[in-house]
Design a protein around this motif. Structure first.
Motif, PDB file in Angstrom:
ATOM      1  N   PRO A 266       0.841  -1.196   0.000  1.00  0.00           N
ATOM      2  CA  PRO A 266       0.000   0.000   0.000  1.00  0.00           C
ATOM      3  C   PRO A 266       0.876   1.246   0.000  1.00  0.00           C
ATOM      4  O   PRO A 266       1.914   1.282   0.671  1.00  0.00           O
ATOM      5  N   VAL A 267       0.464   2.246  -0.746  1.00  0.00           N
ATOM      6  CA  VAL A 267       1.194   3.511  -0.800  1.00  0.00           C
ATOM      7  C   VAL A 267       0.311   4.586  -0.166  1.00  0.00           C
ATOM      8  O   VAL A 267      -0.800   4.832  -0.633  1.00  0.00           O
ATOM      9  N   LEU A 268       0.797   5.186   0.889  1.00  0.00           N
ATOM     10  CA  LEU A 268       0.060   6.232   1.583  1.00  0.00           C
ATOM     11  C   LEU A 268       0.668   7.579   1.212  1.00  0.00           C
ATOM     12  O   LEU A 268       1.848   7.822   1.462  1.00  0.00           O
ATOM     13  N   VAL A 269      -0.137   8.432   0.610  1.00  0.00           N
ATOM     14  CA  VAL A 269       0.315   9.736   0.133  1.00  0.00           C
ATOM     15  C   VAL A 269      -0.517  10.808   0.824  1.00  0.00           C
ATOM     16  O   VAL A 269      -1.752  10.784   0.745  1.00  0.00           O
ATOM     17  N   GLY A 270       0.141  11.740   1.516  1.00  0.00           N
ATOM     18  CA  GLY A 270      -0.633  12.794   2.160  1.00  0.00           C
ATOM     19  C   GLY A 270       0.106  13.461   3.293  1.00  0.00           C
ATOM     20  O   GLY A 270       1.332  13.388   3.406  1.00  0.00           O
ATOM     21  N   THR A 271      -0.658  14.078   4.159  1.00  0.00           N
ATOM     22  CA  THR A 271      -0.105  14.768   5.322  1.00  0.00           C
ATOM     23  C   THR A 271       0.207  13.750   6.420  1.00  0.00           C
ATOM     24  O   THR A 271      -0.238  12.598   6.352  1.00  0.00           O
ATOM     25  N   PRO A 272       0.935  14.162   7.459  1.00  0.00           N
ATOM     26  CA  PRO A 272       1.174  13.234   8.579  1.00  0.00           C
ATOM     27  C   PRO A 272      -0.118  12.666   9.159  1.00  0.00           C
ATOM     28  O   PRO A 272      -0.184  11.477   9.486  1.00  0.00           O
ATOM     29  N   ALA A 273      -1.148  13.489   9.271  1.00  0.00           N
ATOM     30  CA  ALA A 273      -2.414  13.007   9.815  1.00  0.00           C
ATOM     31  C   ALA A 273      -3.069  11.992   8.880  1.00  0.00           C
ATOM     32  O   ALA A 273      -3.622  10.980   9.331  1.00  0.00           O
ATOM     33  N   ASP A 274      -2.994  12.245   7.561  1.00  0.00           N
ATOM     34  CA  ASP A 274      -3.555  11.298   6.595  1.00  0.00           C
ATOM     35  C   ASP A 274      -2.899   9.933   6.731  1.00  0.00           C
ATOM     36  O   ASP A 274      -3.572   8.892   6.746  1.00  0.00           O
ATOM     37  N   ILE A 275      -1.585   9.942   6.814  1.00  0.00           N
ATOM     38  CA  ILE A 275      -0.841   8.694   6.871  1.00  0.00           C
ATOM     39  C   ILE A 275      -1.082   7.981   8.199  1.00  0.00           C
ATOM     40  O   ILE A 275      -1.285   6.759   8.238  1.00  0.00           O
ATOM     41  N   ALA A 276      -1.103   8.717   9.284  1.00  0.00           N
ATOM     42  CA  ALA A 276      -1.378   8.102  10.594  1.00  0.00           C
ATOM     43  C   ALA A 276      -2.780   7.496  10.632  1.00  0.00           C
ATOM     44  O   ALA A 276      -2.986   6.422  11.219  1.00  0.00           O
ATOM     45  N   ASP A 277      -3.741   8.156   9.999  1.00  0.00           N
ATOM     46  CA  ASP A 277      -5.105   7.614   9.937  1.00  0.00           C
ATOM     47  C   ASP A 277      -5.105   6.223   9.311  1.00  0.00           C
ATOM     48  O   ASP A 277      -5.738   5.284   9.829  1.00  0.00           O
ATOM     49  N   GLN A 278      -4.413   6.088   8.191  1.00  0.00           N
ATOM     50  CA  GLN A 278      -4.397   4.819   7.475  1.00  0.00           C
ATOM     51  C   GLN A 278      -3.610   3.754   8.236  1.00  0.00           C
ATOM     52  O   GLN A 278      -3.998   2.584   8.265  1.00  0.00           O
ATOM     53  N   MET A 279      -2.525   4.143   8.860  1.00  0.00           N
ATOM     54  CA  MET A 279      -1.748   3.194   9.649  1.00  0.00           C
ATOM     55  C   MET A 279      -2.575   2.662  10.811  1.00  0.00           C
ATOM     56  O   MET A 279      -2.528   1.465  11.130  1.00  0.00           O
ATOM     57  N   GLU A 280      -3.357   3.536  11.432  1.00  0.00           N
ATOM     58  CA  GLU A 280      -4.230   3.091  12.516  1.00  0.00           C
ATOM     59  C   GLU A 280      -5.250   2.080  11.997  1.00  0.00           C
ATOM     60  O   GLU A 280      -5.556   1.078  12.662  1.00  0.00           O
ATOM     61  N   ARG A 281      -5.791   2.339  10.825  1.00  0.00           N
ATOM     62  CA  ARG A 281      -6.780   1.421  10.255  1.00  0.00           C
ATOM     63  C   ARG A 281      -6.151   0.066   9.954  1.00  0.00           C
ATOM     64  O   ARG A 281      -6.740  -0.981  10.224  1.00  0.00           O
ATOM     65  N   PHE A 282      -4.953   0.078   9.394  1.00  0.00           N
ATOM     66  CA  PHE A 282      -4.277  -1.190   9.091  1.00  0.00           C
ATOM     67  C   PHE A 282      -3.980  -1.967  10.371  1.00  0.00           C
ATOM     68  O   PHE A 282      -3.998  -3.196  10.383  1.00  0.00           O
ATOM     69  N   ALA A 283      -3.684  -1.247  11.444  1.00  0.00           N
ATOM     70  CA  ALA A 283      -3.404  -1.910  12.717  1.00  0.00           C
ATOM     71  C   ALA A 283      -4.684  -2.456  13.345  1.00  0.00           C
ATOM     72  O   ALA A 283      -4.735  -3.614  13.788  1.00  0.00           O
ATOM     73  N   ASP A 284      -5.712  -1.642  13.382  1.00  0.00           N
ATOM     74  CA  ASP A 284      -6.938  -2.020  14.085  1.00  0.00           C
ATOM     75  C   ASP A 284      -7.805  -2.991  13.291  1.00  0.00           C
ATOM     76  O   ASP A 284      -8.372  -3.931  13.849  1.00  0.00           O
ATOM     77  N   GLU A 285      -7.914  -2.771  11.984  1.00  0.00           N
ATOM     78  CA  GLU A 285      -8.783  -3.597  11.150  1.00  0.00           C
ATOM     79  C   GLU A 285      -8.023  -4.670  10.369  1.00  0.00           C
ATOM     80  O   GLU A 285      -8.577  -5.725  10.066  1.00  0.00           O
ATOM     81  N   GLY A 286      -6.768  -4.391  10.060  1.00  0.00           N
ATOM     82  CA  GLY A 286      -5.989  -5.338   9.261  1.00  0.00           C
ATOM     83  C   GLY A 286      -5.128  -6.289  10.060  1.00  0.00           C
ATOM     84  O   GLY A 286      -4.550  -7.220   9.512  1.00  0.00           O
ATOM     85  N   GLY A 287      -5.013  -6.053  11.374  1.00  0.00           N
ATOM     86  CA  GLY A 287      -4.242  -6.955  12.214  1.00  0.00           C
ATOM     87  C   GLY A 287      -2.752  -6.703  12.230  1.00  0.00           C
ATOM     88  O   GLY A 287      -1.985  -7.525  12.736  1.00  0.00           O
TER      89      GLY A 287
END
Length: 438
Positions: free
Chosen positions: A369-390
């Motif tokens: 996965p490629v996360l492109v954006g601001t620090p908050a955008d990227i942290a949002d997606q990382m949290e989702r991958f951790a919480d929902e993706g395991g």
């Protein structure tokens, strides 16, 4: 309910270009640095330690890829992971420049006897004061077997060899009893031979009759790392690994993988949380989304099409130059790394992916996965991958270096810390301590 915290590792190779093809051309790549000199690696390591990473993870390939047009010409021409230096040579450079950062080193079992492998890894663990991990691989590409003048072993045979290889390693690492060293200067006795056991192993693939040449290192054994993707590979990882590296293009595939591995671990009686799932991730971060998107477009524009084909051919064992660029990869069966090929197949959410698209996607970052954006955008997606993706953590694949890691440490790490998702200091001394900290 506690907030799940994240582990971070930097994913590189000991070469001019890592896993994003064409980055050596980037105007910000290695400005003022030479990858073949110690200062570059010391700076990279210190940057990751400043960001409180668990480790720098060094991938490897033993020879230039030759699958594309049965030649390594394109590999050499476009710097497709070439030139690449031997990975373990930079471990002492990294660990003497840092106090906490671990180093995961990729070493193949295919062409080295377990005895010398154990000796090298124990030596590195001593020199690093217990900060070494071994990424266990068995060599998958024909170029590696050609370079060593050997016929490529069948996949199942390679796993049978790998199982026995690990059996020998465990015997050697565990052969010294904890109180074997006496170090009595009066009597002149340094170690008690009765407590340094001779390993006697005569198996189907390996024979060893010797004492381990190194006394127990700080970790005893290096942290064992694996990237099991196929069904057989997942079983091997569930049996042996303390951390598992996987590449999945979306949260749904991550969740499926996590559930499957947790089932396999439970069947082997391994404790929940004792094996970390670390997913590959590429990030392009900037203060604004527009700036991040512009940076991302520049990265994509530097990918050489023929170099991309050479890499995807080398990794998956098929010469993709012989296929119609518009053919769908879903119709193609590959002999190479199965799990990574699935990351390409599902790169567009299950929609068809052409050979041309697959080569570009893979050359950009192995289908991560490629996360492109601001620090908050990227942290949002990382949290989702951790919480929902395991995901227990992420392997951050390099683009231009050392800038991509500097930017992540300066911009994203503070955002993760503000959210309570990331450590604010190291609490242990060994790499195993850091992995098991949470």
């Amino acid at each position: 309910m506690s907030t799940k915290r994240i582990h971070l590792l930097g994913f590189v190779q000991h070469g001019v270009n890592s896993h994003a093809t064409g980055m050596w051309r980037h105007p910000k790549d290695k400005v003022g640095w030479n990858f073949a000199r110690p200062a570059y690696w010391q700076h990279m390591a210190q940057t990751m330690e400043r960001g409180l990473f668990d480790a720098m993870f060094i991938a490897d390939e033993l020879a230039p890829y030759t699958t594309h047009q049965n030649s390594s010409d394109a590999t050499v021409k476009y710097a497709v992971q070439c030139p690449t230096h031997e990975p373990s040579t930079i471990v002492p450079i990294i660990t003497t420049a840092t106090k906490h950062l671990g180093v995961g080193v990729t070493l193949s079992t295919a062409f080295e006897h377990p005895y010398s492998m154990c000796r090298r890894l124990s030596s590195l663990d001593h020199l690093s004061d217990g900060r070494i991990a071994w990424n266990i691989v068995s060599s998958y590409s024909k170029s590696e077997w050609e370079a060593y003048g050997r016929d490529m072993a069948m996949r199942e045979d390679r796993y049978a060899r790998l199982e026995e290889y690990m059996e020998v390693c465990y015997k050697l690492w565990d052969s010294w009893e904890p109180d074997a060293i006496v170090a009595d200067k009066e009597t002149g006795i340094y170690a008690d031979p009765a407590k340094v056991h001779v390993v006697h192993h005569d198996g189907q693939y390996y024979s060893c009759h010797a004492r381990h040449f190194c006394a127990p290192s700080p970790q005893g054994r290096p942290v064992l790392w694996q990237a099991g993707s196929s069904d057989r590979g997942r079983d091997f990882a569930a049996q042996h690994a303390e951390a598992i590296f996987a590449v999945h293009p979306n949260v749904e595939r991550m969740r499926q993988y996590a559930d499957d591995l947790h089932d396999r671990l439970a069947k082997r009686g391994r404790e929940p949380g004792s094996v970390k799932l670390i997913y590959g991730l590429q990030t392009v971060v900037a203060e604004t989304r527009a700036e991040a998107q512009a940076k991302y477009e520049r990265i994509k524009a530097l990918i050489p099409p023929e170099g991309a084909l050479a890499w995807i051919s080398g990794h998956f064992g098929l010469d993709f130059s012989t296929y119609d660029p518009d053919e769908y990869v879903q119709n193609i069966e590959v002999p190479g790394i199965q799990g990574l090929f699935e990351s390409i197949i599902y790169a567009k959410g299950g929609a068809p992916v052409t050979v041309r698209e697959a080569a570009t996607i893979y050359a950009q970052g192995m289908g991560m996965p490629v996360l492109v954006g601001t620090p908050a955008d990227i942290a949002d997606q990382m949290e989702r991958f951790a919480d929902e993706g395991g995901a227990d953590g992420f392997m951050l694949i390099a683009t231009y270096t050392p800038g991509c890691f500097e930017e992540f440490v300066d911009l994203v790490v503070p955002e993760l810390q503000r959210r309570g998702r990331y450590r604010t200091q190291y609490s242990g001394t060994t790499l195993r301590d850091h992995l098991l900290e949470y």
